[in-house]
Write a protein that holds these residues in place. Structure first.
Motif, PDB file in Angstrom:
ATOM      1  N   ASP A  34       0.833  -1.204   0.000  1.00  0.00           N
ATOM      2  CA  ASP A  34       0.000   0.000   0.000  1.00  0.00           C
ATOM      3  C   ASP A  34       0.865   1.250   0.000  1.00  0.00           C
ATOM      4  O   ASP A  34       1.833   1.352   0.757  1.00  0.00           O
ATOM      5  CB  ASP A  34      -0.917   0.015   1.227  1.00  0.00           C
ATOM      6  N   TYR A  35       0.488   2.191  -0.853  1.00  0.00           N
ATOM      7  CA  TYR A  35       1.117   3.505  -0.915  1.00  0.00           C
ATOM      8  C   TYR A  35       0.027   4.531  -0.649  1.00  0.00           C
ATOM      9  O   TYR A  35      -0.472   5.180  -1.560  1.00  0.00           O
ATOM     10  CB  TYR A  35       1.768   3.744  -2.284  1.00  0.00           C
ATOM     11  N   GLY A  36      -0.380   4.618   0.594  1.00  0.00           N
ATOM     12  CA  GLY A  36      -1.474   5.504   0.977  1.00  0.00           C
ATOM     13  C   GLY A  36      -2.805   4.791   0.876  1.00  0.00           C
ATOM     14  O   GLY A  36      -2.878   3.616   0.491  1.00  0.00           O
ATOM     15  N   PRO A  37      -3.886   5.489   1.201  1.00  0.00           N
ATOM     16  CA  PRO A  37      -5.204   4.855   1.237  1.00  0.00           C
ATOM     17  C   PRO A  37      -5.823   4.587  -0.131  1.00  0.00           C
ATOM     18  O   PRO A  37      -6.795   3.836  -0.223  1.00  0.00           O
ATOM     19  CB  PRO A  37      -6.054   5.875   2.015  1.00  0.00           C
ATOM     20  N   SER A  38      -5.259   5.158  -1.194  1.00  0.00           N
ATOM     21  CA  SER A  38      -5.910   4.998  -2.493  1.00  0.00           C
ATOM     22  C   SER A  38      -5.040   4.311  -3.547  1.00  0.00           C
ATOM     23  O   SER A  38      -5.394   4.300  -4.721  1.00  0.00           O
ATOM     24  CB  SER A  38      -6.366   6.373  -3.018  1.00  0.00           C
ATOM     25  N   TYR A  39      -3.903   3.729  -3.124  1.00  0.00           N
ATOM     26  CA  TYR A  39      -3.035   3.067  -4.105  1.00  0.00           C
ATOM     27  C   TYR A  39      -2.433   1.804  -3.511  1.00  0.00           C
ATOM     28  O   TYR A  39      -1.892   1.819  -2.410  1.00  0.00           O
ATOM     29  CB  TYR A  39      -1.912   3.991  -4.582  1.00  0.00           C
ATOM     30  N   ASP A  88       6.052  14.429 -10.414  1.00  0.00           N
ATOM     31  CA  ASP A  88       6.692  13.526  -9.462  1.00  0.00           C
ATOM     32  C   ASP A  88       5.644  12.629  -8.803  1.00  0.00           C
ATOM     33  O   ASP A  88       4.498  13.036  -8.608  1.00  0.00           O
ATOM     34  CB  ASP A  88       7.408  14.312  -8.362  1.00  0.00           C
ATOM     35  N   PHE A  89       6.047  11.416  -8.465  1.00  0.00           N
ATOM     36  CA  PHE A  89       5.226  10.506  -7.676  1.00  0.00           C
ATOM     37  C   PHE A  89       6.192   9.672  -6.837  1.00  0.00           C
ATOM     38  O   PHE A  89       7.396   9.666  -7.114  1.00  0.00           O
ATOM     39  CB  PHE A  89       4.337   9.623  -8.574  1.00  0.00           C
ATOM     40  N   ARG A  93       9.223   9.852 -11.632  1.00  0.00           N
ATOM     41  CA  ARG A  93       8.506  10.905 -12.356  1.00  0.00           C
ATOM     42  C   ARG A  93       7.858  10.269 -13.569  1.00  0.00           C
ATOM     43  O   ARG A  93       8.343   9.249 -14.063  1.00  0.00           O
ATOM     44  CB  ARG A  93       9.473  11.994 -12.830  1.00  0.00           C
ATOM     45  N   ARG A  94       6.790  10.878 -14.060  1.00  0.00           N
ATOM     46  CA  ARG A  94       6.161  10.347 -15.259  1.00  0.00           C
ATOM     47  C   ARG A  94       5.341  11.427 -15.963  1.00  0.00           C
ATOM     48  O   ARG A  94       5.082  12.483 -15.410  1.00  0.00           O
ATOM     49  CB  ARG A  94       5.319   9.121 -14.962  1.00  0.00           C
ATOM     50  N   PHE A  95       4.923  11.092 -17.188  1.00  0.00           N
ATOM     51  CA  PHE A  95       3.970  11.909 -17.931  1.00  0.00           C
ATOM     52  C   PHE A  95       2.986  10.977 -18.615  1.00  0.00           C
ATOM     53  O   PHE A  95       3.243   9.785 -18.771  1.00  0.00           O
ATOM     54  CB  PHE A  95       4.674  12.840 -18.940  1.00  0.00           C
ATOM     55  N   HIS A  96       1.833  11.534 -18.989  1.00  0.00           N
ATOM     56  CA  HIS A  96       0.820  10.760 -19.696  1.00  0.00           C
ATOM     57  C   HIS A  96       0.653  11.337 -21.095  1.00  0.00           C
ATOM     58  O   HIS A  96       0.838  12.537 -21.306  1.00  0.00           O
ATOM     59  CB  HIS A  96      -0.533  10.847 -18.984  1.00  0.00           C
ATOM     60  N   PHE A  97       0.278  10.474 -22.032  1.00  0.00           N
ATOM     61  CA  PHE A  97       0.032  10.924 -23.395  1.00  0.00           C
ATOM     62  C   PHE A  97      -1.089  10.112 -24.027  1.00  0.00           C
ATOM     63  O   PHE A  97      -1.432   9.027 -23.548  1.00  0.00           O
ATOM     64  CB  PHE A  97       1.301  10.841 -24.256  1.00  0.00           C
ATOM     65  N   ARG A  98      -1.656  10.660 -25.090  1.00  0.00           N
ATOM     66  CA  ARG A  98      -2.679   9.974 -25.867  1.00  0.00           C
ATOM     67  C   ARG A  98      -2.096   9.702 -27.247  1.00  0.00           C
ATOM     68  O   ARG A  98      -1.517  10.588 -27.873  1.00  0.00           O
ATOM     69  CB  ARG A  98      -3.929  10.854 -25.982  1.00  0.00           C
ATOM     70  N   ASP A  99      -2.240   8.467 -27.711  1.00  0.00           N
ATOM     71  CA  ASP A  99      -1.755   8.118 -29.044  1.00  0.00           C
ATOM     72  C   ASP A  99      -2.801   8.494 -30.096  1.00  0.00           C
ATOM     73  O   ASP A  99      -3.918   8.906 -29.738  1.00  0.00           O
ATOM     74  CB  ASP A  99      -1.355   6.636 -29.104  1.00  0.00           C
ATOM     75  N   PRO A 100      -2.488   8.372 -31.386  1.00  0.00           N
ATOM     76  CA  PRO A 100      -3.451   8.756 -32.424  1.00  0.00           C
ATOM     77  C   PRO A 100      -4.770   7.976 -32.387  1.00  0.00           C
ATOM     78  O   PRO A 100      -5.783   8.450 -32.895  1.00  0.00           O
ATOM     79  CB  PRO A 100      -2.689   8.502 -33.730  1.00  0.00           C
TER      80      PRO A 100
END
Length: 111
Positions: A34-39, A88-89, A93-100
């Motif tokens: 567990d990484y906190g109550p929601s993960y 940061d998490f 670190r990360r980023f999100h993207f949408r593909d075509p």
């Protein structure tokens, strides 16, 4: 060893996280960190986690990159749309993207 652009993690919506964890533990014997109550993270053949606060109700494939900024440039140059800029998490670190095709993915790197 991790490689750029390869699947490295699978994040799933957690919904009712205690019930979700109970189900996977009972059905498949999964264990969680567990990484906190929601993960809650798992390592069951592929690293992943359940996110009760998921921004999207779909699974989120997460790719690896040694140089996150360079990967942002590659994704945008190839026609991807950044949906969440680098953040940061716990653990990196990360980023999100949408593909075509409209699929949302993320790319992460250690901090």
């Amino acid at each position: 060893m991790r490689e750029d652009g390869k699947l490295d993690y699978l994040e799933l919506p957690g919904g009712d996280l205690p019930a979700t964890k109970t189900f996977y533990a009972a059905a498949f014997g999964w264990q969680f960190i567990d990484y906190g109550p929601s993960y809650a993270a798992f390592n069951e053949g592929l690293d992943g986690g359940f996110d009760a606060d998921a921004a999207t109700p779909k699974p989120l494939p997460v790719l690896w990159a040694g140089d996150l900024e360079a990967m942002v440039e590659k994704v945008t140059a190839a026609g991807g749309e950044i949906t969440l800029p680098i953040f940061d998490f716990p653990g990196g670190r990360r980023f999100h993207f949408r593909d075509p095709a409209g699929n949302e993915l993320a790319v992460w790197s250690e901090g």
